[in-house]
Scaffold this active site. Structure first.
Site, mmCIF file in Angstrom:
data_model
loop_
_atom_site.group_PDB
_atom_site.id
_atom_site.type_symbol
_atom_site.label_atom_id
_atom_site.label_comp_id
_atom_site.label_asym_id
_atom_site.label_seq_id
_atom_site.Cartn_x
_atom_site.Cartn_y
_atom_site.Cartn_z
ATOM 1 C CG ASN A 163 -2.327 -0.004 1.039
ATOM 2 O OD1 ASN A 163 -3.071 -0.129 1.991
ATOM 3 N ND2 ASN A 163 -2.803 0.126 -0.173
ATOM 4 C CB CYS B 46 -5.718 4.719 5.162
ATOM 5 S SG CYS B 46 -4.620 3.664 4.212
ATOM 6 C CD GLU C 28 -7.640 0.156 -0.110
ATOM 7 O OE1 GLU C 28 -7.904 1.292 0.359
ATOM 8 O OE2 GLU C 28 -6.504 -0.348 -0.077
ATOM 9 N NE ARG C 29 -15.216 4.143 1.476
ATOM 10 C CZ ARG C 29 -16.044 4.803 2.255
ATOM 11 N NH1 ARG C 29 -17.315 4.923 1.927
ATOM 12 N NH2 ARG C 29 -15.615 5.343 3.379
ATOM 13 C CB CYS D 286 -7.005 -2.798 2.449
ATOM 14 S SG CYS D 286 -8.208 -1.741 3.284
ATOM 15 N N GLY D 287 -5.088 -2.098 5.328
ATOM 16 C CA GLY D 287 -4.956 -2.340 6.764
ATOM 17 C C GLY D 287 -6.278 -2.449 7.501
ATOM 18 C CB THR D 288 -9.356 -0.364 7.627
ATOM 19 O OG1 THR D 288 -9.409 -0.102 6.215
ATOM 20 C CG2 THR D 288 -8.784 0.842 8.354
#
Length: 258
Positions: free
Chosen positions: A13, A73, A187-188, A197-199
């Site tokens: 990322n 993020c 991811e939006r 994507c961490g979340t």
């Protein structure tokens, strides 16, 4: 005008990082979109401003690559922890503000640890789970994550019911025999699959625990861009002391005309 920038990545990322402690960055959707463009700009999944905060070490302002300010993020949060340490803006243990509230960060050699927000509501549906881990996340478990058309299926879910205009990030997760997870994420804001994507990784780990697909609260998660881990405590269906852990590093720095 020349803009000084730094490029950081966490599990693939990647982010344009700006030291904006003097509040000099000219925030513009078009400018941020151009800086994040991989053909005509620096190239990144998003842009992050590090700003002063009256009560804490700093404030994080995050923009998706489309130029719009967005929700939290996780890998960007880990990158800004490393960035703040590199700038001498914080020590090895720090506290910072973001759009979803207060976060703690720890620099442990090459591992960057980010405390996420508490998760007090998990929607457990027949074929998916939904929760907000700082950003909204739809989580589906699949038998073979490499076979999923992430862009096509993710885009349809992201724009469809029940998300519509608000949209959701979409995660496809495969559970391995050793309690680890494989994940791919649409991811939006980026409107594409990202390397991590961490979340989303946080949401996947909690989802696997809720569905009793794992028997541990310290979960290894492998994304395309690298390996991360999530640990947490469960208290009466609330998830607290949630930490996202993994490497984050500077790739390069430079100047660009804006």
């Amino acid at each position: 005008m020349k803009l000084k920038f730094y490029k950081y990545q966490g599990a693939g990322n990647d982010f344009v990082m700006i030291d904006d402690r003097e509040n000099s960055f000219p925030i513009s959707t078009a400018l941020i979109n151009r800086l994040c463009d991989r053909h005509f700009g620096i190239g990144a999944d998003g842009l992050i401003l590090l700003q002063n905060d009256e009560e804490h070490d700093f404030r994080m302002i995050y923009f998706n690559s489309d130029g719009n300010e967005s929700t939290m993020c996780g890998n960007g949060g880990r990158c800004i922890i490393r960035f703040a340490k590199d700038l001498d803006a914080a020590s090895d243990r720090m506290t910072f503000n973001a759009i979803d509230g207060l976060h703690h960060g720890v620099v442990d050699d090459k591992i960057i640890r980010l405390q996420m927000i508490d998760i007090n509501e998990v929607e457990d549906h027949d074929h998916y789970l939904f929760m907000n881990t700082g950003s909204p996340h739809h989580v589906e478990f699949v038998e073979n994550v490499t076979a999923v058309n992430v862009v096509e299926k993710g885009r349809n879910i992201r724009n469809g019911a029940p998300y519509f205009e608000q949209g959701s990030n979409v995660n496809f997760v495969q559970v391995m025999k050793d309690n680890s997870l494989l994940i791919r994420t649409y991811e939006r804001g980026v409107e594409d699959e990202t390397l991590a994507c961490g979340t989303g990784i946080t949401a996947a780990a909690i989802s696997a625990f809720v569905k009793k697909k794992v028997d541990t609260n310290n979960i290894q998660v492998k994304a395309i861009g690298g390996d991360l881990s999530v640990n947490f405590e469960e208290n009466n269906h609330n998830f607290v002391n949630v930490w996202l852990n993994g490497p984050a590093e500077k790739v390069f720095e430079g100047e660009i005309e804006i």
